[in-house]
Each structure stands twice: as C-alpha cells, then as structure tokens.
Design a protein around this motif. Structure first.
Motif, PDB file in Angstrom:
ATOM      1  N   ALA A  10     -15.816   1.761  29.611  1.00  0.00           N
ATOM      2  CA  ALA A  10     -16.273   3.026  30.188  1.00  0.00           C
ATOM      3  C   ALA A  10     -15.098   3.848  30.708  1.00  0.00           C
ATOM      4  O   ALA A  10     -15.036   5.071  30.510  1.00  0.00           O
ATOM      5  CB  ALA A  10     -17.270   2.752  31.306  1.00  0.00           C
ATOM      6  N   ALA A  11     -14.139   3.173  31.378  1.00  0.00           N
ATOM      7  CA  ALA A  11     -12.966   3.882  31.887  1.00  0.00           C
ATOM      8  C   ALA A  11     -12.111   4.424  30.742  1.00  0.00           C
ATOM      9  O   ALA A  11     -11.562   5.530  30.824  1.00  0.00           O
ATOM     10  CB  ALA A  11     -12.142   2.952  32.775  1.00  0.00           C
ATOM     11  N   PHE A  12     -12.008   3.641  29.673  1.00  0.00           N
ATOM     12  CA  PHE A  12     -11.207   4.080  28.530  1.00  0.00           C
ATOM     13  C   PHE A  12     -11.861   5.260  27.821  1.00  0.00           C
ATOM     14  O   PHE A  12     -11.174   6.146  27.318  1.00  0.00           O
ATOM     15  CB  PHE A  12     -11.020   2.911  27.564  1.00  0.00           C
ATOM     16  CG  PHE A  12      -9.785   3.024  26.712  1.00  0.00           C
ATOM     17  CD1 PHE A  12      -8.537   3.226  27.281  1.00  0.00           C
ATOM     18  CD2 PHE A  12      -9.860   2.934  25.332  1.00  0.00           C
ATOM     19  CE1 PHE A  12      -7.396   3.332  26.501  1.00  0.00           C
ATOM     20  CE2 PHE A  12      -8.727   3.044  24.547  1.00  0.00           C
ATOM     21  CZ  PHE A  12      -7.492   3.234  25.135  1.00  0.00           C
ATOM     22  N   LYS A  13     -13.190   5.284  27.781  1.00  0.00           N
ATOM     23  CA  LYS A  13     -13.895   6.432  27.206  1.00  0.00           C
ATOM     24  C   LYS A  13     -13.577   7.706  27.988  1.00  0.00           C
ATOM     25  O   LYS A  13     -13.402   8.777  27.402  1.00  0.00           O
ATOM     26  CB  LYS A  13     -15.405   6.188  27.196  1.00  0.00           C
ATOM     27  CG  LYS A  13     -15.872   5.157  26.195  1.00  0.00           C
ATOM     28  CD  LYS A  13     -17.367   4.936  26.303  1.00  0.00           C
ATOM     29  CE  LYS A  13     -17.848   3.847  25.346  1.00  0.00           C
ATOM     30  NZ  LYS A  13     -19.301   3.595  25.490  1.00  0.00           N
ATOM     31  N   GLY A  17     -11.748  11.222  26.823  1.00  0.00           N
ATOM     32  CA  GLY A  17     -12.539  12.441  26.897  1.00  0.00           C
ATOM     33  C   GLY A  17     -13.852  12.354  26.146  1.00  0.00           C
ATOM     34  O   GLY A  17     -14.376  13.381  25.681  1.00  0.00           O
ATOM     35  N   ILE A  18     -14.408  11.146  25.991  1.00  0.00           N
ATOM     36  CA  ILE A  18     -15.673  10.962  25.273  1.00  0.00           C
ATOM     37  C   ILE A  18     -16.818  11.113  26.267  1.00  0.00           C
ATOM     38  O   ILE A  18     -16.926  10.358  27.234  1.00  0.00           O
ATOM     39  CB  ILE A  18     -15.727   9.572  24.606  1.00  0.00           C
ATOM     40  CG1 ILE A  18     -14.593   9.432  23.589  1.00  0.00           C
ATOM     41  CG2 ILE A  18     -17.069   9.352  23.926  1.00  0.00           C
ATOM     42  CD1 ILE A  18     -14.487   8.051  22.969  1.00  0.00           C
ATOM     43  N   HIS A  19     -17.698  12.100  26.041  1.00  0.00           N
ATOM     44  CA  HIS A  19     -18.829  12.350  26.917  1.00  0.00           C
ATOM     45  C   HIS A  19     -19.987  11.432  26.561  1.00  0.00           C
ATOM     46  O   HIS A  19     -20.050  10.851  25.467  1.00  0.00           O
ATOM     47  CB  HIS A  19     -19.259  13.814  26.814  1.00  0.00           C
ATOM     48  CG  HIS A  19     -18.135  14.783  27.026  1.00  0.00           C
ATOM     49  ND1 HIS A  19     -17.467  14.884  28.231  1.00  0.00           N
ATOM     50  CD2 HIS A  19     -17.546  15.683  26.188  1.00  0.00           C
ATOM     51  CE1 HIS A  19     -16.521  15.812  28.135  1.00  0.00           C
ATOM     52  NE2 HIS A  19     -16.546  16.308  26.903  1.00  0.00           N
ATOM     53  N   ALA A  20     -20.922  11.299  27.494  1.00  0.00           N
ATOM     54  CA  ALA A  20     -22.066  10.412  27.288  1.00  0.00           C
ATOM     55  C   ALA A  20     -22.867  10.802  26.056  1.00  0.00           C
ATOM     56  O   ALA A  20     -23.356   9.947  25.311  1.00  0.00           O
ATOM     57  CB  ALA A  20     -22.962  10.424  28.532  1.00  0.00           C
ATOM     58  N   ALA A  21     -23.006  12.109  25.807  1.00  0.00           N
ATOM     59  CA  ALA A  21     -23.772  12.573  24.652  1.00  0.00           C
ATOM     60  C   ALA A  21     -23.068  12.247  23.335  1.00  0.00           C
ATOM     61  O   ALA A  21     -23.694  12.277  22.273  1.00  0.00           O
ATOM     62  CB  ALA A  21     -24.017  14.077  24.759  1.00  0.00           C
ATOM     63  N   ILE A  29     -14.731   3.977  19.261  1.00  0.00           N
ATOM     64  CA  ILE A  29     -13.276   4.169  19.161  1.00  0.00           C
ATOM     65  C   ILE A  29     -12.587   3.586  20.396  1.00  0.00           C
ATOM     66  O   ILE A  29     -11.499   3.003  20.305  1.00  0.00           O
ATOM     67  CB  ILE A  29     -12.931   5.652  18.986  1.00  0.00           C
ATOM     68  CG1 ILE A  29     -13.514   6.175  17.667  1.00  0.00           C
ATOM     69  CG2 ILE A  29     -11.428   5.884  19.030  1.00  0.00           C
ATOM     70  CD1 ILE A  29     -13.290   7.658  17.433  1.00  0.00           C
ATOM     71  N   ALA A  30     -13.230   3.734  21.565  1.00  0.00           N
ATOM     72  CA  ALA A  30     -12.654   3.176  22.792  1.00  0.00           C
ATOM     73  C   ALA A  30     -12.598   1.655  22.718  1.00  0.00           C
ATOM     74  O   ALA A  30     -11.615   1.041  23.146  1.00  0.00           O
ATOM     75  CB  ALA A  30     -13.479   3.631  23.994  1.00  0.00           C
TER      76      ALA A  30
END
Length: 290
Positions: A10-13, A17-21, A29-30
C-alpha cells in the motif's frame, strides 16, 4: 509492531502515485516492484535508529530513502494512463522503442573501460563527472528489461475485455441501479437469479473473467520478470568472469614488467665484468710486455 506485506504494498502504491480507483489496472506493478532486485550499482540497508530501509548509490556516493526503481515504475504507470486516454495497436511497442532510445542516449555519455595503476577496469561518465567499476551497460540493460516486461504485461491487463455487469431485477421488474431490460418490441427480459437465504439483500453479481485475466497477467509479469532477471544474472556472471580473466592477464603482464625492470636495475647497480687485456695477462705471468 512490524509492518505487514500488505502495508508495504500500500505504501509503495502511494509512492508510485497509484490511486484506489486504478488498483485493478496498476496495483500489481507495486507488488512486482517490491519483489524486484535493485539495479546493480545500488544496495539497501536498514537504519540503526529508525529501522527504515535506505538505499546507497555506490557510483555517485549518495543515499536515499526512495527505492531507486520508483522513477521507472512510476513512468510505466504514466505510460499506461496515456494508453487508456488514446489507445492504439502499436502504442506499447512504440513506448519500448522510446525507452530504449533514452537508455542508449544515457550510455553515450559513458566511456571505457580504462585501467588504473593496479590494472583494475573502470568507466567514466563525461557528462556527470563520475566513474564506476561497474559496466554501465549492465545497469541500463537491467532497467530496460524490467520496463519492457512490465509494459508487455500491462498491455495484456489494459486490453482485457471489459465485461459489463449483468443487472438483476426486483419483484417489480425494475433492475437494481437502472431500468428494466427490454427487447426491441418492449418486452421485459426475464432472468434467473441465484438462490439466496431468506431476508438476504439482492446484490449485483460481478463477473470473474476480469479478475482471472488480471491474476493471469500478474503471474505472467512475475514469470517474465524472473526470466528476465535470470538472463541478466547470467549475463552479469559471464561479464564478471571475463573481467576477472582480463584482470588476471593484466596482473601477469604487469608482474612481468616489474620483474624485468627489477633485473635491469640490478644489472646497473652491479660492477660490470671486464675481460682482462693481453698486457695484464703477460704481466701476471712474468713475461715482458711488447
């Protein structure tokens, strides 16, 4: 309390810059990025005080709290977003060509190998004014192969069929979240709902096809990365073996030059042996000299 793997992902996402949507399209990818080894010139270390991991670039002699793969993974996500805005058949292949050109341009700034006084090989970046014992081609090839493998899998994920959800109907024939489905002549389309327990609330059934494709793409991405990584490790091992052979040859050559120089210095320092003249020989024998 130690952070879990899910917390790390989650921190790496967030870093990427990967949003929940966007999680269904880019979240994997993360995960792949966290499992990927660092570029050859980087190492990771744990801070003694905080326990957080930091990274060291041994070429530039700098450290950072940010994983060195973040800029490259973030760029892959941006490429995916551009494809979703304006998709085309050759989009991802074109992007791979652009990435390779960028790496090639960066490699043009490197020169070498050169040898120091001890025969060790090194490379020099004339633009950044840095030197490295590591062949920069290994680093560039590793990054490009990682980016290329991610783009191949990303193309499969983003091109998966977007199956619309099938609406379900209530007692009045009205679909939940929309109007009743009708044929061209206006008749309602009757569907069978899955059985539910008494008093349960009807819900919208979600197709499993998209999830299956996403899971397959994730597995393909990880497998492709493992294959690519193995190829890079084999290439690095061959190059390292060749470097060791070259270094050994240079050491032998250098040792021979040192030994030859030492022998020349000894000859200069020792008295030169001379052949006695005929007069000296006759005088020693008690004979008159001419």
């Amino acid at each position: 309390m130690q952070p879990t793997q899910n917390d790390a992902v989650a921190a790496f996402k967030q870093q990427l810059g990967i949003h929940a949507a966007e999680d269904a399209d880019f979240g994997w990818i993360a995960e792949v990025g966290l499992q990927s080894p660092l570029p050859p010139r980087w190492t990771s270390h744990a801070d003694d005080d905080s326990g957080y991991v930091y990274y060291v670039d041994h070429d530039r002699q700098v450290s950072s709290w940010e994983n060195p793969l973040v800029p490259y993974l973030r760029h892959v996500v941006e490429i995916g977003r551009k494809f979703m805005e304006d998709p085309s058949e050759t989009f991802f292949e074109d992007q791979k060509g652009v990435l390779w050109h960028q790496h090639k341009t960066e490699l043009d700034c490197w020169h070498g190998p050169f040898a120091d006084d001890c025969g060790r090989r090194y490379y020099v970046n004339s633009t950044e004014g840095i030197s490295s014992w590591q062949d920069p081609r290994i680093d560039a090839q590793y990054i490009f192969e990682l980016e290329s493998g991610l783009l191949t899998s990303l193309e499969e994920v983003l091109n998966r069929p977007r199956t619309p959800e099938t609406p379900e109907f209530g007692p009045d024939g009205i679909a939940f979240g929309g109007d009743p489905r009708r044929t061209a002549n206006g008749a309602e389309v009757l569907t069978l709902e899955p059985s539910r327990g008494k008093g349960s609330r009807p819900g919208t059934a979600k197709p499993d096809l998209a999830n299956q494709l996403l899971n397959q793409a994730q597995m393909d991405a990880k497998e492709c990365h493992r294959s690519t990584l193995q190829q890079m490790m084999d290439a690095a091992a061959r190059l390292h073996s060749q470097q060791q052979n070259d270094l050994e040859t240079q050491r032998i050559h250098f040792s021979r030059k040192v030994e030859a120089r030492r022998q020349r210095q000894q000859l200069k320092a020792s008295p030169t042996a001379r052949i006695p003249s005929a007069a000296t020989f006759l005088k020693a024998a008690g004979r008159p000299t001419p």
